[in-house]
Motif scaffolding. Structure first.
Motif, PDB file in Angstrom:
ATOM      1  N   GLY A 128      -8.275   0.286   6.172  1.00 42.97           N
ATOM      2  CA  GLY A 128      -9.581  -0.364   6.084  1.00 42.97           C
ATOM      3  C   GLY A 128     -10.643   0.426   6.820  1.00 42.97           C
ATOM      4  O   GLY A 128     -11.832   0.293   6.555  1.00 42.97           O
ATOM      5  N   ALA A 129     -10.217   1.286   7.741  1.00 43.94           N
ATOM      6  CA  ALA A 129     -11.187   2.055   8.522  1.00 43.94           C
ATOM      7  C   ALA A 129     -11.698   3.285   7.775  1.00 43.94           C
ATOM      8  O   ALA A 129     -12.703   3.865   8.152  1.00 43.94           O
ATOM      9  CB  ALA A 129     -10.545   2.495   9.835  1.00 43.94           C
ATOM     10  N   PHE A 130     -10.996   3.705   6.716  1.00 45.55           N
ATOM     11  CA  PHE A 130     -11.418   4.942   6.050  1.00 45.55           C
ATOM     12  C   PHE A 130     -10.889   5.000   4.611  1.00 45.55           C
ATOM     13  O   PHE A 130      -9.926   5.691   4.311  1.00 45.55           O
ATOM     14  CB  PHE A 130     -10.901   6.146   6.861  1.00 45.55           C
ATOM     15  N   GLY A 131     -11.524   4.251   3.735  1.00 44.89           N
ATOM     16  CA  GLY A 131     -11.114   4.256   2.323  1.00 44.89           C
ATOM     17  C   GLY A 131     -12.331   4.245   1.422  1.00 44.89           C
ATOM     18  O   GLY A 131     -13.295   3.508   1.661  1.00 44.89           O
ATOM     19  N   LEU A 132     -12.306   5.092   0.411  1.00 48.03           N
ATOM     20  CA  LEU A 132     -13.425   5.202  -0.527  1.00 48.03           C
ATOM     21  C   LEU A 132     -13.001   4.544  -1.841  1.00 48.03           C
ATOM     22  O   LEU A 132     -11.920   4.830  -2.351  1.00 48.03           O
ATOM     23  CB  LEU A 132     -13.715   6.697  -0.751  1.00 48.03           C
ATOM     24  N   GLY A 175     -14.341  -8.370  -5.396  1.00 48.36           N
ATOM     25  CA  GLY A 175     -14.532  -7.920  -4.014  1.00 48.36           C
ATOM     26  C   GLY A 175     -13.333  -8.236  -3.135  1.00 48.36           C
ATOM     27  O   GLY A 175     -12.213  -8.403  -3.627  1.00 48.36           O
ATOM     28  N   TYR A 176     -13.598  -8.312  -1.852  1.00 48.92           N
ATOM     29  CA  TYR A 176     -12.523  -8.571  -0.877  1.00 48.92           C
ATOM     30  C   TYR A 176     -12.159 -10.053  -0.861  1.00 48.92           C
ATOM     31  O   TYR A 176     -13.028 -10.906  -1.029  1.00 48.92           O
ATOM     32  CB  TYR A 176     -12.983  -8.161   0.523  1.00 48.92           C
ATOM     33  N   ARG A 177     -10.896 -10.320  -0.643  1.00 50.33           N
ATOM     34  CA  ARG A 177     -10.469 -11.706  -0.485  1.00 50.33           C
ATOM     35  C   ARG A 177     -10.818 -12.141   0.942  1.00 50.33           C
ATOM     36  O   ARG A 177     -10.531 -11.411   1.899  1.00 50.33           O
ATOM     37  CB  ARG A 177      -8.954 -11.796  -0.705  1.00 50.33           C
ATOM     38  N   THR A 178     -11.417 -13.306   1.064  1.00 46.46           N
ATOM     39  CA  THR A 178     -11.913 -13.712   2.388  1.00 46.46           C
ATOM     40  C   THR A 178     -10.919 -14.579   3.168  1.00 46.46           C
ATOM     41  O   THR A 178     -11.109 -14.826   4.341  1.00 46.46           O
ATOM     42  CB  THR A 178     -13.249 -14.482   2.249  1.00 46.46           C
ATOM     43  N   ASP A 179      -9.860 -15.037   2.474  1.00 43.36           N
ATOM     44  CA  ASP A 179      -8.928 -15.930   3.165  1.00 43.36           C
ATOM     45  C   ASP A 179      -7.692 -15.192   3.667  1.00 43.36           C
ATOM     46  O   ASP A 179      -6.602 -15.725   3.731  1.00 43.36           O
ATOM     47  CB  ASP A 179      -8.507 -17.082   2.242  1.00 43.36           C
ATOM     48  N   THR A 180      -7.873 -13.922   4.002  1.00 46.67           N
ATOM     49  CA  THR A 180      -6.741 -13.153   4.522  1.00 46.67           C
ATOM     50  C   THR A 180      -7.208 -12.268   5.682  1.00 46.67           C
ATOM     51  O   THR A 180      -8.390 -11.925   5.771  1.00 46.67           O
ATOM     52  CB  THR A 180      -6.122 -12.266   3.420  1.00 46.67           C
ATOM     53  N   VAL A 181      -6.254 -11.918   6.548  1.00 49.30           N
ATOM     54  CA  VAL A 181      -6.613 -10.984   7.623  1.00 49.30           C
ATOM     55  C   VAL A 181      -6.227  -9.558   7.210  1.00 49.30           C
ATOM     56  O   VAL A 181      -6.473  -8.610   7.936  1.00 49.30           O
ATOM     57  CB  VAL A 181      -5.925 -11.338   8.965  1.00 49.30           C
ATOM     58  N   GLY A 182      -5.621  -9.420   6.037  1.00 49.12           N
ATOM     59  CA  GLY A 182      -5.229  -8.083   5.560  1.00 49.12           C
ATOM     60  C   GLY A 182      -5.993  -7.734   4.297  1.00 49.12           C
ATOM     61  O   GLY A 182      -5.408  -7.359   3.286  1.00 49.12           O
ATOM     62  N   GLU A 183      -7.331  -7.862   4.369  1.00 51.67           N
ATOM     63  CA  GLU A 183      -8.142  -7.680   3.166  1.00 51.67           C
ATOM     64  C   GLU A 183      -8.029  -6.272   2.583  1.00 51.67           C
ATOM     65  O   GLU A 183      -8.172  -6.079   1.375  1.00 51.67           O
ATOM     66  CB  GLU A 183      -9.606  -8.059   3.429  1.00 51.67           C
ATOM     67  N   ASP A 184      -7.712  -5.276   3.437  1.00 48.51           N
ATOM     68  CA  ASP A 184      -7.626  -3.898   2.928  1.00 48.51           C
ATOM     69  C   ASP A 184      -6.377  -3.698   2.066  1.00 48.51           C
ATOM     70  O   ASP A 184      -6.459  -3.161   0.957  1.00 48.51           O
ATOM     71  CB  ASP A 184      -7.701  -2.856   4.062  1.00 48.51           C
ATOM     72  N   ALA A 185      -5.236  -4.163   2.559  1.00 42.70           N
ATOM     73  CA  ALA A 185      -3.997  -4.035   1.781  1.00 42.70           C
ATOM     74  C   ALA A 185      -4.089  -4.866   0.502  1.00 42.70           C
ATOM     75  O   ALA A 185      -3.681  -4.426  -0.580  1.00 42.70           O
ATOM     76  CB  ALA A 185      -2.811  -4.502   2.612  1.00 42.70           C
TER      77      ALA A 185
END
Lengths: 335, 479
Positions: free
Chosen positions: B254-258, B269-279
């Motif tokens: 999540g810190a470095f993805g294009l 977009g991103y799912r808001t009900d998770t703490v692992g939105e990047d995966a």
């Protein structure tokens, strides 16, 4: 189990030794690098000064690979003088070696050879590299196009359509960026512009957008009537990039386009055209029903000094936020 | 009773043995794949993206920075991003309802004015209060919105972005100069649609940072962050490079993805009900492209670097790893049909089962292992010789992977120049086996329990400024 542990232990030991040797080698190379570069620089100067680029050199003979790299990576102080470097490169048979690699080398050897030849802008390999333009390996194709664009090769002028057709649409952006640097003539883009394929017509609309190229405006005029909105929008962008008043008639025609994105782009492009006296077109767009179009029109008006500001001021009460931003931009043009 | 216990322990030891064998075989495959990928990347030509006027045709990128109470780091982070030499750039900072003076700091330092630009309303997110533009740098946009969490803030930024690609960065991360050019290359140079590209994240603790740039790289002084350096090297150079080789990469940091903006908007977009939105985002992108039967790739590139601060205290690191574990479980359980499903190619049949059994459930085996050994020992059922050999093999194998990762580092974007740093890294690779790994399993086990308890908290992460920021100046005309 014990045997497995011993086996793993031996492998681990092997890896560790390999790692230590690698680190040691890298450190040694790092320490030696400045000394070597100095030595190569001296040798390069000697060959260059003696005006005998074909001079037999023990240093080059012993360190051929490194010296070749040194020459092509512009590390030398005489790198400003590409002519000298090219002469030495050819006379020391490096060019011959590279041409052999282009023919028989592995794909990565081909791309590395192309990269070296591109760095020195050596045109003698033009035909050999042109033959690789349709190589089965994508990296080789891209490297070839990169080289041909860099040396502004006339060989690609008649190949534009093929280049697009023989590559997938996924790499269009790469092709466009490289071909844009290749100073293509409107004639060479004609086949693209007349293609029944929208993808190719779009590419021609983009490639025609070169600064101050008045001769590119007539083909863009024809493309401005294209039924595809994504081609019309590229036409508008290209007119802005050309930046000449001659393109205003096309923008005037497209200012009423049904697509608001195109109208917004028209407003933006007018702002890029030099010496526009009649700002009625922008004033018209500044009252567009779509906010995005109005915003672009106001921002373009900001580029036309006092006359632009007068129009902005006129609509300040109707559109306070956008006129404020435009005014700020007008007084700080570098922002 | 003793017989039942013996049977349970016997079955358990068989499970552990199978687990161990399959896991290490997977590692072996990954080792080969990652090496192949690194060699391929080294051979691939490094094209300069563009020159002169052609740069107007470069893919445009939005940098999204979600900011919640980031007044300490945000200005410095922006200062660093402004130095990125990428031609078509937009920086979107999303103030996610900060309760500190983040917005005030942004207003003051960036000279913000309200702009009539609107978000597109293509993705749902908490309401936007205002959109600002910087008078100092027209590439900078600030969106002020109601608090909704990191993913919600990213969605608001995404809703505003008008670029081909976007990258989400944390306010405590620094992208290395030239990083974006390198990261964007697969998007331009691959013969298929590239929907996501991940770069390498490296540890910035104890590196010298001046004006938002890492000017001197050195290993952290404390053991805990040094171990994390080793972990990051293994995860990126060994793990991600390997999965990327077979287009089965399930995670991009999540810190470095294009990412391709259009595709991410397409999946909402991103799912808001998770703490692992990047995966979760990566899995849904894979799903979208496979379901649509589009030739695509999600790539990893080992040379573009993003520097980040890692936790130096056990407490904060524990919270981070707990959250990572919960995020992984959430991502995998949101899309359970993808696991083991041949429709999703090697991702479905190889990568996701690996993540499910070894990354997600691994802590259960790893944490309970020592207790089972203890019980077996007390009951007199343990073959001590065998257990020690087993432990020895596990440690040796782990070390082997660490040294291989260090070797890959030597041949790629080598950053630690001091030979002493490399020795320290090997030391850390040995020491982490005794205490740290067990603690790590405990944190992740807590993550599993947290997931079962439906915990959604991020846990407080203390963020520190890299250096003292300088005042932001208007861009130089010659820049």
């Amino acid at each position: 189990m014990e045997q497995l542990l011993i086996f793993l232990g031996v492998i681990l030991l092997g890896f560790s030794v390999f790692y230590i040797i690698t680190v040691y080698k890298h450190e040694k190379e790092k320490k030696k690098a400045p000394v070597k570069e100095k030595k190569y620089e001296k040798e390069l100067r000697r060959i260059n000064d003696e005006k005998d680029a074909g001079l037999k050199s023990e240093i080059i003979k012993k360190n051929r690979k490194e010296f070749k790299k040194f020459l092509t990576e512009s590390k030398s102080e005489i790198s400003g003088n590409k002519g000298s470097l090219k002469r030495i490169y050819k006379n020391q048979n490096f060019l011959k070696e590279d041409i052999e690699l282009l023919e028989k080398g592995k794909w990565w050897e081909k791309t590395k050879a192309i990269e070296r030849l591109k760095n020195l802008e050596i045109k003698e390999a033009e035909k050999d590299i042109f033959n690789l333009l349709y190589n089965e390996k994508l990296d080789v194709r891209l490297a070839s196009l990169d080289y041909l664009s860099k040396i502004n090769s006339p060989l690609i002028q008649n190949e534009i359509k093929n280049i697009f057709e023989k590559n997938s649409a996924e790499i269009d952006q790469f092709l466009l960026i490289k071909l844009f640097s290749a100073n293509l003539s409107p004639k060479s883009l004609k086949t693209l512009a007349n293609s029944p394929k929208p993808r190719l017509r779009r590419a021609s609309a983009i490639l025609l957008g070169r600064k101050n190229k008045k001769e590119n405006i007539p083909p863009l005029k024809k493309l401005s009537e294209d039924p595809e909105p994504n081609i019309r929008i590229e036409v508008v962008r290209s007119i802005g990039k050309i930046g000449l008043k001659d393109g205003l008639s096309i923008l005037t025609k497209l200012k009423d386009d049904e697509k608001s994105k195109i109208r917004a782009e028209v407003a933006r492009s007018i702002g890029k055209i030099e010496k526009v006296e009649d700002l009625s077109l922008l004033e018209n767009l500044a009252q567009d029903e779509v906010k995005e179009v109005r915003l672009e029109a106001f921002l373009s008006l900001a580029k036309f000094g006092e006359t632009g500001r007068e129009i902005i001021e006129k609509y300040r009460k109707d559109y306070p936020q956008v006129s404020r931003e435009a005014m700020l931009r007008s007084f700080n043009p570098e922002v | 009773m003793q017989n039942i216990l013996f049977t349970i322990l016997f079955i358990y030891s068989i499970i552990v043995l199978v687990y161990f064998l399959v896991l290490n075989s997977t590692y072996l495959v990954l080792l080969v794949l990652s090496t192949m990928e690194i060699i391929y990347q080294k051979r691939t030509p490094n094209f300069k993206i563009c020159e002169g006027d052609a740069c107007e045709l470069a893919p445009s990128i939005s940098i999204l920075i979600p900011a919640y109470n980031e007044k300490e780091t945000i200005i410095e982070s922006i200062e660093s991003l402004r130095k990125l030499d990428y031609p078509q750039l937009e920086i979107i900072i999303v103030n996610d309802g900060s309760t500190d003076k983040t917005l005030a700091a942004l207003k003051e330092e960036l000279k913000l004015i309200k702009t009539p630009r609107d978000v597109k309303d293509e993705i749902s997110h908490q309401p936007v209060k205002s959109v600002y533009k910087s008078v100092l740098d027209e590439r900078i946009i600030v969106i002020d919105k109601k608090n909704g969490g990191k993913a919600d803030a990213l969605n608001a930024g995404l809703d505003f972005a008008r670029t081909d690609l976007f990258i989400a960065v944390d306010a405590d991360s620094l992208i290395e100069k030239g990083g974006l050019q390198s990261l964007v290359q697969p998007y331009l140079e691959k013969d298929c649609e590239v929907v996501g590209i991940g770069g390498i994240v490296r540890v910035a603790n104890n590196c010298r940072i001046e004006k938002g740039e890492v000017v001197n790289v050195s290993l952290p002084k404390k053991l805990l962050p040094i171990i994390q350096v080793m972990e990051y090297l293994r995860a990126f150079l060994f793990g991600r490079a390997g999965w990327s080789k077979i287009n089965a990469l399930p995670i991009i940091s999540g810190a470095f993805g294009l990412f391709e903006t259009e595709r991410v908007i397409e999946i909402g977009g991103y799912r808001t009900d998770t703490v692992g939105e990047d995966a979760d985002l990566i899995l849904r992108l894979h799903k979208l492209m496979r379901d649509k039967n589009i030739d695509y790739e999600i790539s990893f590139k080992p040379d573009p670097v993003c520097w980040t601060q890692v936790p130096e205290s056990l407490e904060i690191l524990g919270r981070q790893r707990n959250r990572w574990e919960r995020g992984l479980i959430e991502a995998l359980t949101y899309e359970p049909k993808m696991i083991g499903n041949p429709k999703y190619g090697l991702l479905g049949i190889f990568s996701l089962p690996y993540f499910f059994f070894f990354e997600m459930l691994g802590p259960v085996v790893e944490f309970t292992g020592p207790f089972i050994i203890l019980i077996s020992y007390l009951m007199g059922w343990l073959n001590l010789n065998f257990a020690l050999l087993f432990l020895g093999i596990a440690v040796f194998y782990g070390l082997l992977l660490s040294i291989w990762s260090l070797l890959l580092e030597e041949f790629t974007s080598k950053r630690y120049e001091d030979p002493l740093d490399r020795i320290k890294l090997i030391g850390a690779a040995i020491l982490e086996n005794f205490g740290y790994r067990q603690l790590h399993s405990y944190w992740r086990l807590k993550g599993i329990i947290g997931f079962l308890r439906k915990e959604k908290s991020w846990g407080e992460m203390k963020r520190e400024s890299f250096t003292r920021p300088e005042k932001i100046e208007p861009p130089n005309k010659n820049d």
